[in-house]
Scaffold this motif. Structure first.
Motif, PDB file in Angstrom:
ATOM      1  N   LEU A 208       0.827  -1.212   0.000  1.00 63.57           N
ATOM      2  CA  LEU A 208       0.000   0.000   0.000  1.00 63.57           C
ATOM      3  C   LEU A 208       0.859   1.259   0.000  1.00 63.57           C
ATOM      4  N   TYR A 209       1.977   1.206   0.752  1.00 58.96           N
ATOM      5  CA  TYR A 209       2.869   2.370   0.797  1.00 58.96           C
ATOM      6  C   TYR A 209       3.254   2.779  -0.613  1.00 58.96           C
ATOM      7  N   PHE A 210       3.679   1.792  -1.413  1.00 61.84           N
ATOM      8  CA  PHE A 210       4.140   2.133  -2.753  1.00 61.84           C
ATOM      9  C   PHE A 210       2.979   2.518  -3.671  1.00 61.84           C
ATOM     10  N   ILE A 211       1.852   1.822  -3.544  1.00 60.82           N
ATOM     11  CA  ILE A 211       0.713   2.156  -4.412  1.00 60.82           C
ATOM     12  C   ILE A 211       0.252   3.585  -4.137  1.00 60.82           C
ATOM     13  N   VAL A 212       0.038   3.894  -2.849  1.00 59.46           N
ATOM     14  CA  VAL A 212      -0.483   5.215  -2.492  1.00 59.46           C
ATOM     15  C   VAL A 212       0.541   6.305  -2.795  1.00 59.46           C
ATOM     16  N   MET A 213       1.770   6.100  -2.326  1.00 59.22           N
ATOM     17  CA  MET A 213       2.787   7.140  -2.469  1.00 59.22           C
ATOM     18  C   MET A 213       3.146   7.384  -3.932  1.00 59.22           C
ATOM     19  N   LEU A 214       3.242   6.303  -4.707  1.00 56.30           N
ATOM     20  CA  LEU A 214       3.624   6.489  -6.113  1.00 56.30           C
ATOM     21  C   LEU A 214       2.475   7.097  -6.916  1.00 56.30           C
ATOM     22  N   SER A 215       1.229   6.769  -6.544  1.00 55.38           N
ATOM     23  CA  SER A 215       0.102   7.416  -7.210  1.00 55.38           C
ATOM     24  C   SER A 215       0.140   8.906  -6.927  1.00 55.38           C
ATOM     25  N   ALA A 216       0.358   9.235  -5.653  1.00 57.59           N
ATOM     26  CA  ALA A 216       0.456  10.641  -5.269  1.00 57.59           C
ATOM     27  C   ALA A 216       1.606  11.312  -6.012  1.00 57.59           C
ATOM     28  N   ALA A 217       2.741  10.598  -6.105  1.00 56.24           N
ATOM     29  CA  ALA A 217       3.913  11.154  -6.789  1.00 56.24           C
ATOM     30  C   ALA A 217       3.589  11.437  -8.245  1.00 56.24           C
ATOM     31  N   TYR A 218       2.857  10.521  -8.854  1.00 54.22           N
ATOM     32  CA  TYR A 218       2.498  10.686 -10.267  1.00 54.22           C
ATOM     33  C   TYR A 218       1.555  11.874 -10.440  1.00 54.22           C
ATOM     34  N   PHE A 219       0.539  11.926  -9.568  1.00 56.06           N
ATOM     35  CA  PHE A 219      -0.454  13.002  -9.639  1.00 56.06           C
ATOM     36  C   PHE A 219       0.222  14.366  -9.456  1.00 56.06           C
ATOM     37  N   LEU A 220       1.059  14.454  -8.443  1.00 59.67           N
ATOM     38  CA  LEU A 220       1.732  15.729  -8.150  1.00 59.67           C
ATOM     39  C   LEU A 220       2.634  16.149  -9.308  1.00 59.67           C
ATOM     40  N   SER A 221       3.297  15.160  -9.940  1.00 62.55           N
ATOM     41  CA  SER A 221       4.205  15.514 -11.027  1.00 62.55           C
ATOM     42  C   SER A 221       3.432  16.047 -12.239  1.00 62.55           C
ATOM     43  N   LYS A 222       2.177  15.606 -12.355  1.00 62.45           N
ATOM     44  CA  LYS A 222       1.343  16.109 -13.464  1.00 62.45           C
ATOM     45  C   LYS A 222       0.807  17.502 -13.128  1.00 62.45           C
ATOM     46  N   GLN A 223       0.382  17.664 -11.867  1.00 61.85           N
ATOM     47  CA  GLN A 223      -0.260  18.928 -11.474  1.00 61.85           C
ATOM     48  C   GLN A 223       0.765  20.027 -11.194  1.00 61.85           C
ATOM     49  N   PHE A 224       1.838  19.667 -10.511  1.00 59.01           N
ATOM     50  CA  PHE A 224       2.841  20.672 -10.142  1.00 59.01           C
ATOM     51  C   PHE A 224       4.221  20.250 -10.608  1.00 59.01           C
ATOM     52  N   PRO A 225       4.474  20.285 -11.919  1.00 59.13           N
ATOM     53  CA  PRO A 225       5.798  19.864 -12.399  1.00 59.13           C
ATOM     54  C   PRO A 225       6.889  20.851 -11.968  1.00 59.13           C
ATOM     55  N   TYR A 226       8.081  20.320 -11.704  1.00 59.68           N
ATOM     56  CA  TYR A 226       9.227  21.179 -11.354  1.00 59.68           C
ATOM     57  C   TYR A 226       9.808  21.803 -12.619  1.00 59.68           C
ATOM     58  N   PHE A 227       9.879  20.978 -13.682  1.00 54.24           N
ATOM     59  CA  PHE A 227      10.460  21.447 -14.937  1.00 54.24           C
ATOM     60  C   PHE A 227       9.443  21.226 -16.058  1.00 54.24           C
ATOM     61  N   PRO A 228       9.462  22.063 -17.065  1.00 52.44           N
ATOM     62  CA  PRO A 228       8.504  21.886 -18.166  1.00 52.44           C
ATOM     63  C   PRO A 228       8.958  20.810 -19.156  1.00 52.44           C
ATOM     64  N   ILE A 229       9.358  19.633 -18.640  1.00 50.55           N
ATOM     65  CA  ILE A 229       9.849  18.558 -19.507  1.00 50.55           C
ATOM     66  C   ILE A 229       9.013  17.316 -19.228  1.00 50.55           C
ATOM     67  N   THR A 230       8.520  16.668 -20.262  1.00 53.00           N
ATOM     68  CA  THR A 230       7.727  15.462 -20.021  1.00 53.00           C
ATOM     69  C   THR A 230       8.451  14.203 -20.475  1.00 53.00           C
ATOM     70  N   ASP A 231       9.451  14.345 -21.352  1.00 48.76           N
ATOM     71  CA  ASP A 231      10.200  13.176 -21.793  1.00 48.76           C
ATOM     72  C   ASP A 231      11.649  13.592 -22.010  1.00 48.76           C
ATOM     73  N   VAL A 232      12.582  12.910 -21.275  1.00 45.55           N
ATOM     74  CA  VAL A 232      13.980  13.340 -21.349  1.00 45.55           C
ATOM     75  C   VAL A 232      14.711  12.730 -22.538  1.00 45.55           C
ATOM     76  N   ARG A 233      14.050  11.802 -23.262  1.00 47.96           N
ATOM     77  CA  ARG A 233      14.751  11.177 -24.385  1.00 47.96           C
ATOM     78  C   ARG A 233      14.893  12.143 -25.551  1.00 47.96           C
ATOM     79  N   TYR A 234      15.938  11.906 -26.355  1.00 50.79           N
ATOM     80  CA  TYR A 234      16.153  12.739 -27.540  1.00 50.79           C
ATOM     81  C   TYR A 234      15.254  12.228 -28.641  1.00 50.79           C
ATOM     82  N   GLU A 235      14.427  13.129 -29.211  1.00 54.16           N
ATOM     83  CA  GLU A 235      13.437  12.627 -30.183  1.00 54.16           C
ATOM     84  C   GLU A 235      14.078  12.230 -31.505  1.00 54.16           C
TER      85      GLU A 235
END
Lengths: 194, 266
Positions: free
Chosen positions: B239-266
């Motif tokens: 549960l720790y990982f399910i809840v925390m990682l879901s929260a981590a995912y949600f927060l990264s979508k809502q409040f991103p630190y950097f305006p980058i969504t994919d670090v790979r070179y296109e």
């Protein structure tokens, strides 16, 4: 000759050899990042040390499955004592051992020379590069740098896990200890007939 | 694997070792599919939090353990930062070419390495090897001859160190002097590794013969001294990982630190 799988003796000897190298693997990490001056890949030259358990164990015991078990056991040993690389080592270990095992299997476990050890080392290097490709976005490195990376790793692997491993086992043979654990060879049976 | 210094037992110690290992392998593989640096940063925080708070070791020691992580982070990041592909140049000097894209990709790789290191060290600090192998035999059906071989092998480590000391003293008392440089290093390697390996093999062989005689390799009708099962803590771990990682995912979508969504070179 009873070749049905590995006996406890084979497994224990394999694992003990692997644990010796597991300790080496663990101590190799500080060496590795000490020779990492700004990404010019000198570190890749010594990466091959992490493949040595498979070749040494196979050259000593000469039985199917030994290379794979040795590499997994060495990686688990490194993992259990708390490697800085963490889980990575375990998963890399499985694949590296598997690839080395393929090489030995391809010659039906009948060759124990320096060439086959080097080929197994190269196979392990390829396994690690495959993982690096996904984990480290290798294809996003500039071309010359990527080439340097691959060449350095393969050369280092041959030198350490191929050539050095071979001579290490040669020296061990001189102590007579390998006769304890190797299966009886054809020459042994011929000697009985004389 | 801690023998000699004290720590508190936490709920992480009470987990089923096989379950803990499998969860971590799944987490490891999942990281390989994360290309968003914002999520990766949150992911790293989630795993390191688990280690920082629940390892059961005193805070000072935890910080000491974290120190090599810094090297891992830097050594994983630098190659990509200096030599990665990218278009927006920040800095160029000789072969080194730092771009915005390569910089963030490098940081992303550093964070990945930190996550793996965090998961690995958490496992190592909270798992007793003996329980791990008993659990692997009972839950993962690992053949006993592998598990007992490994446990016996681990017990040989202290003897190996003792032997190392003995060889050192033996050479000291005889006044052996090593040459300097590469040749000296090779010589030193030879005089230590050959006797240590050969003695270890001899000892392993003797122990194996005894173990086989005592039916350690038997698979059928085997009973176990330690019975390892599951508990509510395993659920908590999941549960720790399910809840925390879901929260981590949600927060990264809502409040991103950097305006980058994919670090790979296109």
């Amino acid at each position: 000759m009873n070749n049905k799988g590995l006996k406890l003796t084979d497994i224990l000897v394999t694992i003990v050899i692997a644990i010796v190298f597991g300790i080496v693997y663990k101590l190799w990490t500080p060496v590795y990042y000490a020779v990492k001056p700004f990404g010019l890949h000198f570190d890749q030259l010594i990466y091959g040390m992490w493949f040595i358990a498979a070749t040494v164990a196979f050259l000593i015991i000469r039985k199917p499955g030994v290379a794979l078990i040795a590499e997994i056991a060495a990686a688990s040993g490194e993992f259990i004592v708390g490697s800085e690389w963490g889980l990575e080592v375990l998963i890399y270990g499985v694949l590296q051992g598997l690839f080395a095992e393929f090489v030995f299997a391809a010659v039906r476990y009948k060759r124990y020379d320096i060439l086959i050890a080097s080929l197994a080392a190269i196979a392990s290097a390829i396994a690690s590069l495959l993982f690096d490709y996904y984990k480290g976005y290798l294809d996003d490195l500039v071309a010359w740098n990527l080439l340097l990376y691959i060449v350095a790793r393969v050369v280092g692997s041959i030198a350490i896990a191929g050539v050095f491993a071979y001579y290490l086992v040669k020296a061990l043979e001189a102590t007579g200890v390998t006769n304890l654990v190797r299966p009886a060879s054809k020459e042994d049976y011929d000697a009985l007939d004389k | 694997m801690q023998f000699d210094f004290k720590y508190k037992e936490t709920w992480l110690h009470k987990l089923n070792p096989s379950f803990k290992l499998m969860t971590m392998v799944v987490l490891f593989l999942s990281v390989l599919f994360i290309h968003n640096i914002n999520f990766m940063l949150n992911y790293t925080i989630v795993t390191l939090l688990l280690f920082l708070i629940f390892s059961g070791h005193p805070f000072k020691r935890v910080l000491l353990i974290l120190l090599p992580f810094l090297f891992i982070f830097i050594s994983s990041a630098t190659s990509m930062i200096f030599f990665g592909k990218g278009d927006t140049t920040w800095f160029k000097w000789g072969l080194i070419h730092i771009t915005e894209e390569s910089f963030f990709r490098g940081i992303h790789l550093g964070l990945r390495a930190l996550t793996f290191a965090g998961l690995g060290i958490t496992f190592a600090l909270t798992t007793r090897p003996v329980y791990l192998f008993y659990s692997l035999m009972q839950q993962m059906k690992l053949p006993p001859r592998y598990a007992y071989s490994f446990m016996a092998g681990l017990r040989l480590i202290p003897i190996m160190f003792e032997e190392f000391q003995t060889i050192r003293y033996a050479m000291k008392v005889r006044g052996v002097q090593h040459k300097r440089g590469v040749k000296g290093f090779y010589e030193k390697l030879r005089v230590y590794s050959i006797p240590m390996l050969s003695q270890s093999i001899r000892r392993a062989h003797r122990i194996a013969v005894a173990m086989e005689a005592k039916r350690f390799s038997q698979v059928k009708n085997r009973t176990f001294y330690y019975k390892i099962s599951f508990s509510k803590f395993d659920l908590l771990f999941l549960l720790y990982f399910i809840v925390m990682l879901s929260a981590a995912y949600f927060l990264s979508k809502q409040f991103p630190y950097f305006p980058i969504t994919d670090v790979r070179y296109e």
